[in-house]
Design a protein around this motif. Sequence first.
Motif, PDB file in Angstrom:
ATOM      1  N   GLY A  74       0.866  -1.169  -0.003  1.00  0.00           N
ATOM      2  CA  GLY A  74       0.072   0.184   0.001  1.00  0.00           C
ATOM      3  C   GLY A  74       0.822   1.230   0.061  1.00  0.00           C
ATOM      4  O   GLY A  74       0.370   2.585  -0.013  1.00  0.00           O
ATOM      5  N   SER A  75       2.155   1.137  -0.096  1.00  0.00           N
ATOM      6  CA  SER A  75       2.970   2.304  -0.145  1.00  0.00           C
ATOM      7  C   SER A  75       3.390   2.780  -1.508  1.00  0.00           C
ATOM      8  O   SER A  75       3.538   1.759  -2.467  1.00  0.00           O
ATOM      9  CB  SER A  75       4.285   2.097   0.805  1.00  0.00           C
ATOM     10  N   SER A  76       3.935   3.799  -1.623  1.00  0.00           N
ATOM     11  CA  SER A  76       4.661   4.377  -2.676  1.00  0.00           C
ATOM     12  C   SER A  76       6.019   4.102  -2.997  1.00  0.00           C
ATOM     13  O   SER A  76       6.543   4.422  -1.625  1.00  0.00           O
ATOM     14  CB  SER A  76       3.981   5.726  -3.251  1.00  0.00           C
ATOM     15  N   SER A  77       6.913   4.181  -3.902  1.00  0.00           N
ATOM     16  CA  SER A  77       8.182   4.115  -3.890  1.00  0.00           C
ATOM     17  C   SER A  77       8.521   5.462  -3.539  1.00  0.00           C
ATOM     18  O   SER A  77       8.084   6.606  -3.812  1.00  0.00           O
ATOM     19  CB  SER A  77       8.914   3.544  -4.877  1.00  0.00           C
ATOM     20  N   GLY A  78       9.830   5.603  -3.069  1.00  0.00           N
ATOM     21  CA  GLY A  78      10.440   6.900  -2.732  1.00  0.00           C
ATOM     22  C   GLY A  78       9.983   7.668  -1.688  1.00  0.00           C
ATOM     23  O   GLY A  78      10.159   8.720  -1.426  1.00  0.00           O
ATOM     24  N   GLY A  79       9.155   6.847  -0.645  1.00  0.00           N
ATOM     25  CA  GLY A  79       9.049   7.677   0.495  1.00  0.00           C
ATOM     26  C   GLY A  79       7.703   8.428   0.190  1.00  0.00           C
ATOM     27  O   GLY A  79       6.772   8.070  -0.291  1.00  0.00           O
ATOM     28  N   THR A  80       8.056   9.899   0.618  1.00  0.00           N
ATOM     29  CA  THR A  80       6.801  10.958   0.520  1.00  0.00           C
ATOM     30  C   THR A  80       7.001  11.499  -0.873  1.00  0.00           C
ATOM     31  O   THR A  80       6.426  12.429  -1.237  1.00  0.00           O
ATOM     32  CB  THR A  80       6.979  11.739   1.348  1.00  0.00           C
ATOM     33  N   SER A  81       7.994  11.037  -1.832  1.00  0.00           N
ATOM     34  CA  SER A  81       8.087  11.798  -3.136  1.00  0.00           C
ATOM     35  C   SER A  81       7.060  11.359  -4.061  1.00  0.00           C
ATOM     36  O   SER A  81       6.424  10.328  -3.863  1.00  0.00           O
ATOM     37  CB  SER A  81       9.412  11.462  -3.650  1.00  0.00           C
ATOM     38  N   PHE A  82       7.075  12.166  -4.989  1.00  0.00           N
ATOM     39  CA  PHE A  82       5.835  12.008  -6.150  1.00  0.00           C
ATOM     40  C   PHE A  82       6.416  11.795  -7.480  1.00  0.00           C
ATOM     41  O   PHE A  82       7.662  12.671  -7.673  1.00  0.00           O
ATOM     42  CB  PHE A  82       4.650  12.743  -6.117  1.00  0.00           C
ATOM     43  N   ALA A  83       6.064  11.296  -8.567  1.00  0.00           N
ATOM     44  CA  ALA A  83       6.614  11.395  -9.916  1.00  0.00           C
ATOM     45  C   ALA A  83       7.896  10.731  -9.963  1.00  0.00           C
ATOM     46  O   ALA A  83       8.775  11.285 -10.629  1.00  0.00           O
ATOM     47  CB  ALA A  83       6.569  12.930 -10.225  1.00  0.00           C
ATOM     48  N   THR A  84       7.880   9.423  -9.412  1.00  0.00           N
ATOM     49  CA  THR A  84       9.231   8.792  -9.358  1.00  0.00           C
ATOM     50  C   THR A  84       9.634   8.174 -10.680  1.00  0.00           C
ATOM     51  O   THR A  84      10.665   7.839 -10.995  1.00  0.00           O
ATOM     52  CB  THR A  84       9.445   7.867  -8.353  1.00  0.00           C
ATOM     53  N   ARG A  85       8.433   7.788 -11.462  1.00  0.00           N
ATOM     54  CA  ARG A  85       8.582   7.177 -13.011  1.00  0.00           C
ATOM     55  C   ARG A  85       8.810   8.280 -13.961  1.00  0.00           C
ATOM     56  O   ARG A  85       9.027   9.348 -13.615  1.00  0.00           O
ATOM     57  CB  ARG A  85       7.528   6.092 -13.044  1.00  0.00           C
ATOM     58  N   ASP A  86       8.317   7.717 -15.200  1.00  0.00           N
ATOM     59  CA  ASP A  86       8.501   8.799 -16.193  1.00  0.00           C
ATOM     60  C   ASP A  86       7.594   9.892 -16.008  1.00  0.00           C
ATOM     61  O   ASP A  86       6.368   9.811 -16.131  1.00  0.00           O
ATOM     62  CB  ASP A  86       8.121   8.026 -17.619  1.00  0.00           C
ATOM     63  N   THR A  87       8.215  11.294 -15.927  1.00  0.00           N
ATOM     64  CA  THR A  87       7.486  12.467 -15.623  1.00  0.00           C
ATOM     65  C   THR A  87       8.247  13.580 -16.526  1.00  0.00           C
ATOM     66  O   THR A  87       9.325  13.806 -16.502  1.00  0.00           O
ATOM     67  CB  THR A  87       7.542  12.683 -14.169  1.00  0.00           C
ATOM     68  N   PHE A  88       7.532  14.189 -17.245  1.00  0.00           N
ATOM     69  CA  PHE A  88       7.897  15.265 -18.267  1.00  0.00           C
ATOM     70  C   PHE A  88       6.809  15.986 -18.815  1.00  0.00           C
ATOM     71  O   PHE A  88       5.760  15.874 -18.486  1.00  0.00           O
ATOM     72  CB  PHE A  88       8.666  14.414 -19.217  1.00  0.00           C
ATOM     73  N   VAL A  89       7.357  17.238 -19.464  1.00  0.00           N
ATOM     74  CA  VAL A  89       6.640  18.325 -20.038  1.00  0.00           C
ATOM     75  C   VAL A  89       7.299  18.593 -21.329  1.00  0.00           C
ATOM     76  O   VAL A  89       8.493  18.247 -21.550  1.00  0.00           O
ATOM     77  CB  VAL A  89       6.442  19.286 -19.314  1.00  0.00           C
ATOM     78  N   GLY A  90       6.547  18.815 -22.608  1.00  0.00           N
ATOM     79  CA  GLY A  90       7.211  19.024 -23.875  1.00  0.00           C
ATOM     80  C   GLY A  90       6.475  19.519 -24.950  1.00  0.00           C
ATOM     81  O   GLY A  90       5.227  19.916 -24.535  1.00  0.00           O
ATOM     82  N   LEU A  91       7.030  19.769 -26.141  1.00  0.00           N
ATOM     83  CA  LEU A  91       6.109  20.373 -27.227  1.00  0.00           C
ATOM     84  C   LEU A  91       6.316  19.352 -28.231  1.00  0.00           C
ATOM     85  O   LEU A  91       7.426  18.791 -28.578  1.00  0.00           O
ATOM     86  CB  LEU A  91       6.506  21.724 -27.553  1.00  0.00           C
ATOM     87  N   SER A  92       5.390  19.208 -29.270  1.00  0.00           N
ATOM     88  CA  SER A  92       5.402  18.423 -30.354  1.00  0.00           C
ATOM     89  C   SER A  92       4.711  19.056 -31.493  1.00  0.00           C
ATOM     90  O   SER A  92       3.828  19.614 -31.297  1.00  0.00           O
ATOM     91  CB  SER A  92       4.783  16.808 -30.249  1.00  0.00           C
ATOM     92  N   GLY A  93       5.213  18.683 -32.888  1.00  0.00           N
ATOM     93  CA  GLY A  93       4.666  19.196 -33.851  1.00  0.00           C
ATOM     94  C   GLY A  93       5.318  18.372 -35.248  1.00  0.00           C
ATOM     95  O   GLY A  93       6.079  17.388 -34.958  1.00  0.00           O
ATOM     96  N   ASN A  94       5.370  19.127 -36.313  1.00  0.00           N
ATOM     97  CA  ASN A  94       5.876  18.507 -37.447  1.00  0.00           C
ATOM     98  C   ASN A  94       7.404  18.393 -37.383  1.00  0.00           C
ATOM     99  O   ASN A  94       8.031  17.456 -38.286  1.00  0.00           O
ATOM    100  CB  ASN A  94       5.420  19.425 -38.778  1.00  0.00           C
ATOM    101  N   PHE A  95       8.023  18.894 -36.475  1.00  0.00           N
ATOM    102  CA  PHE A  95       9.370  18.978 -36.377  1.00  0.00           C
ATOM    103  C   PHE A  95       9.832  17.822 -35.343  1.00  0.00           C
ATOM    104  O   PHE A  95      11.061  17.651 -35.301  1.00  0.00           O
ATOM    105  CB  PHE A  95       9.919  20.197 -35.653  1.00  0.00           C
ATOM    106  N   GLY A  96       8.872  17.063 -34.961  1.00  0.00           N
ATOM    107  CA  GLY A  96       9.319  15.936 -33.864  1.00  0.00           C
ATOM    108  C   GLY A  96       8.720  16.432 -32.631  1.00  0.00           C
ATOM    109  O   GLY A  96       7.466  16.853 -32.454  1.00  0.00           O
ATOM    110  N   ALA A  97       9.575  16.083 -31.548  1.00  0.00           N
ATOM    111  CA  ALA A  97       9.084  16.350 -30.103  1.00  0.00           C
ATOM    112  C   ALA A  97      10.465  16.650 -29.087  1.00  0.00           C
ATOM    113  O   ALA A  97      11.331  15.878 -29.313  1.00  0.00           O
ATOM    114  CB  ALA A  97       8.368  15.281 -29.546  1.00  0.00           C
ATOM    115  N   VAL A  98      10.080  17.418 -28.320  1.00  0.00           N
ATOM    116  CA  VAL A  98      11.183  17.851 -27.204  1.00  0.00           C
ATOM    117  C   VAL A  98      10.582  17.733 -26.078  1.00  0.00           C
ATOM    118  O   VAL A  98       9.415  18.136 -25.716  1.00  0.00           O
ATOM    119  CB  VAL A  98      11.628  19.283 -27.485  1.00  0.00           C
TER     120      VAL A  98
END
Length: 356
Positions: A74-98
């Motif tokens: 019933g616990s999450s990894s990383g103690g009290t931390s959040f977003a321990t797995r793939d976590t990101f923000v970006g932009l995408s378009g005809n140029f691809g994605a960053v």
Amino acid sequence: MTALAATIPAVSMADVSIYGRAHVSVDYLDDGAKYSETNLSSNSSRLGFKGNHEINPNLKAFFQIEQQINFTTGSSSGGTSFATRDTFVGLSGNFGAVQLGRFDSPFKVARGPFNLFGDQVGDMNNLARVTNGRLDERYDNTIQYTTPDFSGFTAKVGYSMYKGQSIDITTANNNEDSDAFSVSLNYIGGPLEASLAYEQVEEDTLRGEADSIRAAAAYKITDAFKLVGFYQTTDFEGYSTTTSAARDAGTFNVYGLGGEFVIAKNTALKATWMTHDNDAKKSDADMWVIGVEHKLDKAVRVYANYAVVDNDSNVAYSPWMQSRTATPSNQSIVNGVNEALGEKAAGFTVGLRYDF
């Protein structure tokens, strides 16, 4: 005005979805010496939020926040931390994605075509990622560019500042340049899926410097049978105080073959063989895995696997140490000696995976 305010949360949430995976298994694990026990394991289970927003027809913003969840305690990894797995923000378009954040490196993702037993007993990483050196990770502080699709070909280029270089250069363990560079070329088309990747991590005073190349491929010979193959070479340089023995132990080649055969609707037999060829003396190992998986529907599957690692006399690898909460290690230490060295470690698992 009240009606307008009421619509704002709905509009904001329209581009956001909640997803996750509940993946648990019951495992019988035997290190070939004195440890033989039954375990309950949560295997890279997760909860996430993701979404995208169209800025204009040629540009979108996207994000993901993902946390590992332990369904057995019933616990999450990383103690009290959040977003321990793939976590990101970006932009995408005809140029691809960053994208920017913390997520799997292109090198890590490139094992995908071969990874028939991912997050299970028999996971390929039990032989492909066995040293203390940095390799095949989800790196912090990463910028990645993904090209558009060119007739099935895509490329990924990732650069991680990791923790960056400490400004406290007077303390040895802080004076570390721990950047990482990772790149992959990927193809999906017709019966073939393949990836070729390179990763280089700079010297870290705690875990050292390494260079790795990997290739993975899957080819559908028929609609019912898929053949998979894998090769990886890793050269571990260590850091200034690393011994030659430690450098040898971190330098190795891994390769393997496998296949998946559909025996009935939604049911498949799977098997892989891998060998770990280490520069250190008497430190090689082989792993065999066989399993059956049945998809109850698109979201739920059940499986059973049996895996064995046959160790040389100086190592005690097992088929259960990666991507799971049940990872018993050093269970057979007697008077300071690991009696599992040189033994065959085996695991039998029955699992349930529910993707939502």
